[in-house]
Every structure is written in structure tokens, then in C-alpha cells.
Design a protein around this motif. Structure first.
Motif, PDB file in Angstrom:
ATOM      1  N   HIS A 248       0.798  -1.235   0.000  1.00  0.00           N
ATOM      2  CA  HIS A 248       0.000   0.000   0.000  1.00  0.00           C
ATOM      3  C   HIS A 248       0.827   1.280   0.000  1.00  0.00           C
ATOM      4  CE1 HIS A 248      -3.450  -2.530   0.515  1.00  0.00           C
ATOM      5  NE2 HIS A 248      -3.127  -2.883   1.746  1.00  0.00           N
ATOM      6  N   GLU A 249       2.162   1.206  -0.019  1.00  0.00           N
ATOM      7  CA  GLU A 249       2.915   2.462  -0.046  1.00  0.00           C
ATOM      8  C   GLU A 249       2.887   3.058  -1.452  1.00  0.00           C
ATOM      9  OE1 GLU A 249       7.212   2.532   0.595  1.00  0.00           O
ATOM     10  OE2 GLU A 249       7.323   0.427  -0.003  1.00  0.00           O
ATOM     11  N   SER A 250       3.037   4.381  -1.518  1.00  0.00           N
ATOM     12  CA  SER A 250       3.074   5.079  -2.794  1.00  0.00           C
ATOM     13  C   SER A 250       4.514   5.307  -3.214  1.00  0.00           C
ATOM     14  CB  SER A 250       2.336   6.417  -2.686  1.00  0.00           C
ATOM     15  OG  SER A 250       0.960   6.202  -2.461  1.00  0.00           O
TER      16      SER A 250
ATOM     17  N   ARG B 169       0.596   3.260  -6.456  1.00  0.00           N
ATOM     18  CA  ARG B 169       0.498   2.578  -5.164  1.00  0.00           C
ATOM     19  C   ARG B 169       0.918   1.118  -5.331  1.00  0.00           C
ATOM     20  NH1 ARG B 169      -1.630   4.045  -0.422  1.00  0.00           N
ATOM     21  NH2 ARG B 169      -2.484   5.929  -1.373  1.00  0.00           N
TER      22      ARG B 169
END
Length: 199
Positions: free
Chosen positions: A73-75, A97
Motif C-alpha cells: 500500500h505504499e506510494s 500505489r
């Protein structure tokens, strides 16, 4: 070999795949990129899932770029290198993402270059660059087809210069490759493609 479609306005993502011999290949490629490299780099390197990996630390010492294991879920951030963790598929969604999954093995491997490349093609289309380095097997071949079909650019290490030829040969065999290059020339071509679109 020259690209068959007009180039995109600018590139936004670089996805790299390697397997056997890949630590050296990745170190050479990443080490030749400038610290101000303006797009994120996503990496699938086949790793032994039974051991804690130190690949991010090893590669971080060989490049001016920051290297980390990707997190769910990190960008993505320009100039960062994201490595797929052992035994997790790494995907990128529209908007940059990341997603990590433990879905089924693809061609007997997890993480899978095919899934990374296919997700980059879907999220970025002609703004994606896919790069296949040394490795055994066929992982990445289906993925480079996907990147090329969406107008992206495909770069493959010349099998003649690869420590292990399987992955580069499979990629070249698709007919979907724009550049076949010695390992030492790949970083300059990627930088040239990315920078040319930012003038």
C-alpha cells in the motif's frame, strides 16, 4: 532495434527483473544511475524465501539511490528503488500505489517479473520501461509482451553478456524488445530515455 511506436510524453516508472546472477547485474545497473534519477524503480529479484534477505542493504551500498524493500500500500517516490520481498509478488497500481500479494507462484516463482511488468503496463501504459537482466527460466517474457502491447519500452540485457541467459533469451524471443544491450550500457540508455522526456 528502434521503438516501433512514437515515444510517450514522459516515462514514469522503471521495472527491472533478474534472477541468478542478479545481485551483480542490479548493482551494475543501479550503481550507474544518478542520485537524482527522476522516476521510481521497481525490482523483482528471485530470492530464497527461507532466509531473511539483505538485498536492499547490499544494493544500497552500490548505488547513490535509496533502496528499500517494498511495503504493501505504499506510494512510490521518484528516485527510490523498491525491491520485492522474498515470497511476495510486487504489483503497482494506477497512481503509483504498491501491492504485495502471496497469490500462486507464476512459472514456479514468487515474486514474479511477469506480474510486476503486467501491472506496470496496466498502470502506466506507454510511460513504463521494463528491463530484463540475467536469470534462469522464462520469467518476464509474458510481462514484456504486456508492456510492449501497451506502448511501453522494453530493454533486455544481451544474452551473450548475461551470466545466466534464460530470462534474457526468453524476453528477446518474444519479439517485443526495443533494446538488447550489454549490462554496462543499460543504465545510460534508461537515463537517456527518461531525461529526454523531461527537457
Amino acid at each position: 532495434m528502434q521503438p516501433t511506436q512514437p515515444p510517450p510524453d514522459r516515462y514514469e516508472i522503471v521495472a527491472v527483473a533478474s534472477s541468478a546472477g542478479g545481485i551483480h547485474g542490479l548493482g551494475t545497473l543501479l550503481g550507474a544511475l544518478d542520485a537524482e534519477f527522476p522516476v521510481p524503480i521497481l525490482v523483482v529479484q528471485h530470492l530464497d524465501p527461507r532466509h531473511r534477505t539483505v538485498i536492499a542493504e547490499v544494493l544500497d551500498r552500490r548505488t547513490d539511490l535509496d533502496v528499500k524493500l517494498a511495503e504493501d500500500h505504499e506510494s512510490v517516490v521518484p528516485g527510490l528503488v523498491y525491491i520485492a520481498p522474498p515470497d511476495r509478488h510486487l504489483l503497482v497500481r494506477p497512481g503509483g500505489r504498491l501491492a504485495l500479494t502471496d497469490s500462486e507462484l507464476v512459472h514456479f516463482v514468487r515474486p514474479s517479473a511477469d506480474l510486476l511488468f503486467e501491472s506496470a503496463a496496466g498502470a502506466y501504459g506507454p510511460q513504463a520501461i521494463a528491463c530484463v537482466l540475467t536469470g534462469t527460466g522464462r520469467d518476464g517474457a509474458m510481462g514484456v509482451d504486456a508492456v510492449k502491447s501497451r506502448g511501453g519500452t522494453v530493454i533486455v540485457q544481451d544474452p551473450a553478456t548475461a551470466e545466466f541467459k534464460g530470462m534474457p533469451e526468453a524476453a528477446v524471443g518474444t519479439g517485443s524488445v526495443d533494446f538488447v544491450l550489454p549490462l554496462e550500457e543499460i543504465a545510460a540508455v534508461i537515463s537517456g530515455l527518461v531525461e529526454a522526456k523531461r527537457q
